[in-house]
Enzyme design. Structure first.
Site, PDB file in Angstrom:
ATOM      1  N   GLN A  54      -5.419  -3.245   8.628  1.00 46.92           N
ATOM      2  CA  GLN A  54      -4.324  -4.215   8.828  1.00 46.92           C
ATOM      3  C   GLN A  54      -3.743  -4.584   7.466  1.00 46.92           C
ATOM      4  OE1 GLN A  54      -5.820  -7.345  11.945  1.00 46.92           O
ATOM      5  NE2 GLN A  54      -7.595  -6.312  11.082  1.00 46.92           N
TER       6      GLN A  54
ATOM      7  N   CYS B 224      21.634  -1.715   6.447  1.00 51.27           N
ATOM      8  CA  CYS B 224      22.207  -0.362   6.315  1.00 51.27           C
ATOM      9  C   CYS B 224      21.142   0.732   6.362  1.00 51.27           C
ATOM     10  CB  CYS B 224      23.035  -0.244   5.038  1.00 51.27           C
ATOM     11  SG  CYS B 224      22.047  -0.096   3.552  1.00 51.27           S
TER      12      CYS B 224
ATOM     13  N   ASN C 109     -18.920  -9.115   7.684  1.00 50.13           N
ATOM     14  CA  ASN C 109     -18.060 -10.279   7.431  1.00 50.13           C
ATOM     15  C   ASN C 109     -18.885 -11.340   6.719  1.00 50.13           C
ATOM     16  OD1 ASN C 109     -16.234 -12.636   7.785  1.00 50.13           O
ATOM     17  ND2 ASN C 109     -15.179 -11.297   9.232  1.00 50.13           N
TER      18      ASN C 109
ATOM     19  N   ASP D 282      -1.907  -3.180   1.285  1.00 48.30           N
ATOM     20  CA  ASP D 282      -2.026  -3.138  -0.185  1.00 48.30           C
ATOM     21  C   ASP D 282      -2.318  -1.764  -0.757  1.00 48.30           C
ATOM     22  OD1 ASP D 282      -4.736  -2.812   0.494  1.00 48.30           O
ATOM     23  OD2 ASP D 282      -5.203  -4.930   0.149  1.00 48.30           O
TER      24      ASP D 282
ATOM     25  N   HIS E  67      -0.249  -2.346   9.947  1.00 50.28           N
ATOM     26  CA  HIS E  67       0.789  -3.348   9.629  1.00 50.28           C
ATOM     27  C   HIS E  67       1.705  -2.882   8.501  1.00 50.28           C
ATOM     28  CE1 HIS E  67      -1.782  -6.814  11.555  1.00 50.28           C
ATOM     29  NE2 HIS E  67      -1.110  -6.116  12.450  1.00 50.28           N
TER      30      HIS E  67
END
Ligand code: OAD
Length: 251
Positions: free
Chosen positions: A101, A130, A212, A104, A119
Site C-alpha cells: 500500500q 490534459c 506489527n 515510496d 496505491h
C-alpha cells in the site's frame, strides 16, 4: 519469540506461493511516519481534507502542503532492514510477490522485483486536465508542481474516492486466492479494498503470519502467527531462520 520465528520460517520454507501485504509500518524505520499511529500523518492532517480526490480538485495548493512534506521524507529515505530482508527472501525463492500500500518505491530499491503497487507510486505526476505525465524529481524545484498547461499536477498515488489501478486489483485478488502463505507486515489493515486480502487468502487456505508493533483486528481473527515488534528486526530474524532451515535441508 524465537520459537515463533522458527515456526514462521518452517511455514515459509514449505510454501510454494508466499505473498506479502505491506503497509506504512515497514517504512517507519526509513524515517517515513505511518498514518494512524500517535505520531502518524493523520494526527496532523485530516484525511478528508488532504487525501480525498475531491479535496485535491478543490484545493490542490493546500493538499500540496502535505504532499510536499511526504515527498521530502520519501526522497531522503533509504530502504531499511525490512525492505532489504524481503528482497533477500525473494532472491531465495521464499517470497514470490509483495502487494504494497506504500507509494515510496522502497521495496524495489530494497531489491524486490515482484511488487504490486496497490496505491500507486509517488515518483511520477500527472495532469488531471490534459493527461501529461512527469517525473516528480523533474518538478521538485516547483511548488506546487505545475503541468506545461499551467494546472497543478497530482502524484500518481490513489486518493480516497479514486479507483485502485485495475491491474493491481485483479493481480492481488488472484494471488491472495492462490497463496499458501500471506505475510502481513506493518499495516493496520483498515483501508478497503486492500484490507480484504488477508480474509481472501485465509478463506482459500493460506497461513497468515502477521508482523506489527501492535495487535490489529487481524490478530485475533485471521492471523495464525503474530510476530510482535519492529518490521526491520523481525524480518531480518526471519531471513536468518529461513536460511538456517534451507542450509539444514541441503546437508
Ligand atoms: P497505518 O498507519 O494505518 O498502519 C501502520 C501499521 O504499522 C500500524 O498497525 C502500526 O502499529 C504498524 N507499525 C508502525 N511502525 C512499525 C514498525 N516499525 N514495524 C512494524 N509495524 C509498525 O498504515 P497503513 O495500514 O499502511 O492510503 O495504511 C493504509 C492506507 O491508509 C495507506 O496506504 C494510505 C492511508 O490512508 C491512502 O491514502 C489511499
Amino acid at each position: 519469540m524465537q520459537n515463533l520465528i522458527e515456526q514462521s520460517a518452517d511455514i515459509i520454507g514449505n510454501s510454494e506461493l508466499t505473498l506479502a501485504l505491506t503497509g506504512a509500518g515497514v517504512s517507519v524505520e526509513s524515517g517515513i511516519p505511518d498514518f494512524r499511529s500517535a505520531q502518524g500523518l493523520w494526527s496532523k492532517y485530516d484525511p478528508a481534507e488532504y487525501a480525498a480526490i475531491d479535496a485535491f480538485r478543490a484545493r490542490p495548493e493546500m493538499v500540496w502542503e502535505m504532499l510536499r512534506e511526504m515527498d521530502d521524507l520519501i526522497s531522503d529515505a533509504k530502504p531499511n532492514k525490512a525492505h532489504l530482508g524481503m528482497g533477500e527472501l525473494e532472491r531465495m525463492g521464499c517470497l514470490h510477490w509483495i502487494v504494497t500500500q506504500n507509494v515510496d518505491n522502497l521495496h524495489q530499491r530494497g531489491g524486490s522485483k515482484n511488487v504490486i503497487e496497490y496505491h500507486g507510486n509517488s515518483s511520477t505526476l500527472s495532469c488531471l486536465w490534459c493527461g501529461r505525465g512527469y517525473l516528480s524529481e523533474d518538478r521538485r524545484n516547483q511548488y506546487p508542481p505545475r503541468c506545461d498547461c499551467g494546472k497543478i499536477l497530482k502524484p500518481d498515488v490513489v486518493f480516497f474516492g479514486e479507483a485502485i489501478p485495475q491491474d493491481a486489483l485483479s493481480r492481488s485478488f488472484q494471488l491472495a486466492s492462490a497463496a499458501q502463505v500471506l505475510l502481513v507486515a506493518g499495516t493496520s489493515a483498515v483501508v478497503s479494498p486492500a484490507n480484504s486480502i488477508p480474509a481472501i487468502a485465509k478463506r482459500n487456505g493460506a497461513r497468515i503470519i502477521e508482523i506489527n508493533m501492535e495487535r490489529t483486528h487481524l490478530t485475533d481473527t485471521v492471523t495464525d502467527v503474530f510476530l510482535q515488534g519492529s518490521a526491520g528486526t523481525i524480518i531480518s530474524d526471519l531471513v536468518d531462520a529461513v536460511k538456517r532451515k534451507t542450509a539444514e535441508l541441503s546437508i
